[in-house]
Design an enzyme around this catalytic site. Sequence first.
Site, PDB file in Angstrom:
ATOM      1  N   CYS A  23     161.689  68.796  15.269  1.00 39.60           N
ATOM      2  CA  CYS A  23     162.914  68.150  14.802  1.00 39.60           C
ATOM      3  C   CYS A  23     162.745  66.639  14.814  1.00 39.60           C
ATOM      4  O   CYS A  23     162.351  66.052  15.820  1.00 39.60           O
ATOM      5  CB  CYS A  23     164.076  68.570  15.699  1.00 39.60           C
ATOM      6  N   TYR A  54     168.321  68.171   3.199  1.00 41.80           N
ATOM      7  CA  TYR A  54     168.149  68.851   4.480  1.00 41.80           C
ATOM      8  C   TYR A  54     168.320  70.364   4.315  1.00 41.80           C
ATOM      9  O   TYR A  54     167.528  71.151   4.844  1.00 41.80           O
ATOM     10  CB  TYR A  54     169.154  68.295   5.493  1.00 41.80           C
ATOM     11  N   GLU A  66     159.750  68.134   8.663  1.00 46.72           N
ATOM     12  CA  GLU A  66     160.589  67.039   9.146  1.00 46.72           C
ATOM     13  C   GLU A  66     159.625  66.023   9.748  1.00 46.72           C
ATOM     14  O   GLU A  66     158.850  66.356  10.652  1.00 46.72           O
ATOM     15  CB  GLU A  66     161.590  67.526  10.193  1.00 46.72           C
ATOM     16  N   ASP A 101     163.106  75.828  17.779  1.00 44.51           N
ATOM     17  CA  ASP A 101     163.201  75.485  16.359  1.00 44.51           C
ATOM     18  C   ASP A 101     162.063  76.174  15.611  1.00 44.51           C
ATOM     19  O   ASP A 101     160.889  75.895  15.872  1.00 44.51           O
ATOM     20  CB  ASP A 101     163.105  73.968  16.162  1.00 44.51           C
ATOM     21  N   TYR A 106     159.259  72.549  11.004  1.00 40.27           N
ATOM     22  CA  TYR A 106     159.028  72.140  12.395  1.00 40.27           C
ATOM     23  C   TYR A 106     157.546  72.130  12.775  1.00 40.27           C
ATOM     24  O   TYR A 106     157.218  72.011  13.950  1.00 40.27           O
ATOM     25  CB  TYR A 106     159.810  73.042  13.346  1.00 40.27           C
ATOM     26  N   CYS A 169     167.593  67.762  21.469  1.00 43.67           N
ATOM     27  CA  CYS A 169     166.184  67.440  21.268  1.00 43.67           C
ATOM     28  C   CYS A 169     165.381  68.548  21.919  1.00 43.67           C
ATOM     29  O   CYS A 169     165.420  68.710  23.140  1.00 43.67           O
ATOM     30  CB  CYS A 169     165.818  66.091  21.882  1.00 43.67           C
ATOM     31  N   CYS A 178     146.520  63.165  26.870  1.00 43.37           N
ATOM     32  CA  CYS A 178     145.709  62.937  25.668  1.00 43.37           C
ATOM     33  C   CYS A 178     144.874  61.676  25.865  1.00 43.37           C
ATOM     34  O   CYS A 178     145.418  60.576  25.898  1.00 43.37           O
ATOM     35  CB  CYS A 178     146.604  62.790  24.442  1.00 43.37           C
TER      36      CYS A 178
END
Length: 186
Positions: A23, A54, A66, A101, A106, A169, A178
């Site tokens: 998202c 959308y 997105e 999601d 996504y 969220c 990372c």
Amino acid sequence: MLDAPLKPPFPDGIESAYFALGCFWGAERLFWVLDGVYTTAAGYMNGTTPNPTYEEVCSGRTGHAEAVLVAFDPQQVSYAELLKVFFEEHDPTQGMRQGNDVGTQYRSGIYFANDAQKATAEMALQAYDEALRAAGHEPITTEVEPAGPFYYAEDYHQQYLHKGPNGYCGLAGTGVSCRIPAAAAE
């Protein structure tokens, strides 16, 4: 930063990067807080139809992700540092989903604007994939592709979590650090 224009032309020296990590509301917020980021915008990328809405993107028929435009000053924050945030703040192993999601919009994607971004993204992806596998995770499903047109999302999506800080969220990282290879970070 939140008062900066969302659309170019940007000031001299500002570069653009494009990321899809679920998202776009939460993804956008991850980047706008970084020093050196001039502005961010929510939008749709790497699909098959021009100017999607959308509702069209959510239908799964346009193939768009997105995505977030990150306009940044490379003298203050490197592309490699943006990639580190990208990889650590979502789960790039989930395919066409991010948490609850689900759908093509996504998916995880890095859409490079030039050859230097492509090389850095590919090195970072390989290194992070190795780190994830060593930690017992599935392989990365992130797509690394040339940036197609960036279609700005509707106004109400722009910097949404600034307007409603308690909004939804669904992003969650893997907990694996990372480490960008030295050659990629240069």
